[in-house]
Design an enzyme around this catalytic site. Sequence first.
Site, PDB file in Angstrom:
ATOM      1  N   CYS A   1       0.813  -1.227   0.000  1.00  0.00           N
ATOM      2  CA  CYS A   1       0.000   0.000   0.000  1.00  0.00           C
ATOM      3  C   CYS A   1       0.842   1.271   0.000  1.00  0.00           C
ATOM      4  CB  CYS A   1      -0.970  -0.016   1.172  1.00  0.00           C
ATOM      5  SG  CYS A   1      -0.211   0.046   2.815  1.00  0.00           S
TER       6      CYS A   1
ATOM      7  N   HIS B   1      -5.775   1.834  -4.415  1.00  0.00           N
ATOM      8  CA  HIS B   1      -4.887   1.311  -3.382  1.00  0.00           C
ATOM      9  C   HIS B   1      -4.481  -0.122  -3.701  1.00  0.00           C
ATOM     10  CE1 HIS B   1      -8.060  -0.911  -0.688  1.00  0.00           C
ATOM     11  NE2 HIS B   1      -8.480  -0.859  -1.923  1.00  0.00           N
TER      12      HIS B   1
ATOM     13  N   HIS C   1      -2.664   1.099   6.820  1.00  0.00           N
ATOM     14  CA  HIS C   1      -3.030   1.028   5.405  1.00  0.00           C
ATOM     15  C   HIS C   1      -3.226   2.444   4.865  1.00  0.00           C
ATOM     16  CE1 HIS C   1      -4.317  -0.970   1.786  1.00  0.00           C
ATOM     17  NE2 HIS C   1      -5.395  -0.203   1.722  1.00  0.00           N
TER      18      HIS C   1
END
Length: 385
Positions: free
Chosen positions: A297, A357, A345
């Site tokens: 990420c 993402h 994240h």
Amino acid sequence: MASHRKSRPAGTRVAGIRTPALATAALTSVALLSQSANAAPADDRPSLEEVEKKVDDLYRQAESATDTYNAAKERTTKQRKQVDTLLDDVARRTEKLNQAREELGSFAAEQYRTGAAAPGTATFLLADTPQDYFDQTQLMGRLTSRQKGAVDDYVSEQSATMKKRQEASQSLQSLTETQSDLRTAKATVQKKLADARELLSELTAREKARLAAIEKAKQEAAARKAAELARQQAAAEKAAQGAGQETGRQESTPGTGTSTATDPSYATRAVKALAFARAQIGKPYVWGATGPGSYDCSGLTQAAWKAAGVTLPRVTYDQVNAGTTVPLADAQPGDLVFFYDGITHVGLYIGNGMMIHAPKPGAYVREESIYYDGESAIHSVVRPA
């Protein structure tokens, strides 16, 4: 004479008792129930919802460990460069120290050759005339002064070299500890991913299909929420224009999610970052990866903004401090959206409640609602500096 004995009805005997067919079936059912009772209770297996939660938790823990791994890897790279620089410096200083030592040795040899080991008489005995003695005495004075300077240089260089050796030793120790952290973090990531794979492998085909359906339903719900946000934004912007409130910068309307206009230079950079991110859609999530074939990420957001000329830190809990925090209602395309209390994240906001993402292991870079795990999962929104 014909027999009047009736024929026996079909059936079996159990312990000398004749049992009809119906009773036999009942006994068979009892036996099967008894076997089932002795088997492991069905309730011992976790529900599908519990498996899903456990897998998601493991993936989240793996992502957190991945950030730890990435940070340790970054430190390792920096420390290795520092160690190499220090060792090169130590080598140069050691060579210089050896030269100073040789110079001192040459002074000692020269004194020995000129008889300086026994001042006065020894020097006089080497002189043929008083003038020679005078000249040799002047020479020895100059040699002594030069020798003193050489000794001072040697001592100073020796002290500096020892200090650099200590710095190099400490840096090597730090590098060793960081490498240990790197191995530990890597092992943690691999263990969490292996545990998640094991849980998923125990599901039946029907359970896996149900799990996929649950995931799809969550994504559809998140998409509906994002679409509603987009409608609210459009309605609020239209109302603001109709009331003549647009003055080059739209103010945020509480509760509507209306976004504020940004610096044009930021918008230009954001366009480049988003263009890069869109080009990565479909590439796999791989822990610790920074491209170009795969990403985690924070690796994706770092690479996207690098394409726009902005350098972001490597890991999420550093990226969250690499800009200005803005309210969710003011999120603009290009902003970073962070998730969960541990900031484990991050995604790149593209507008209308959506982001690009790298979701998790086994998934691919994709567009998805920022509400994919519920609004409570959103930690903060940051506009990169």
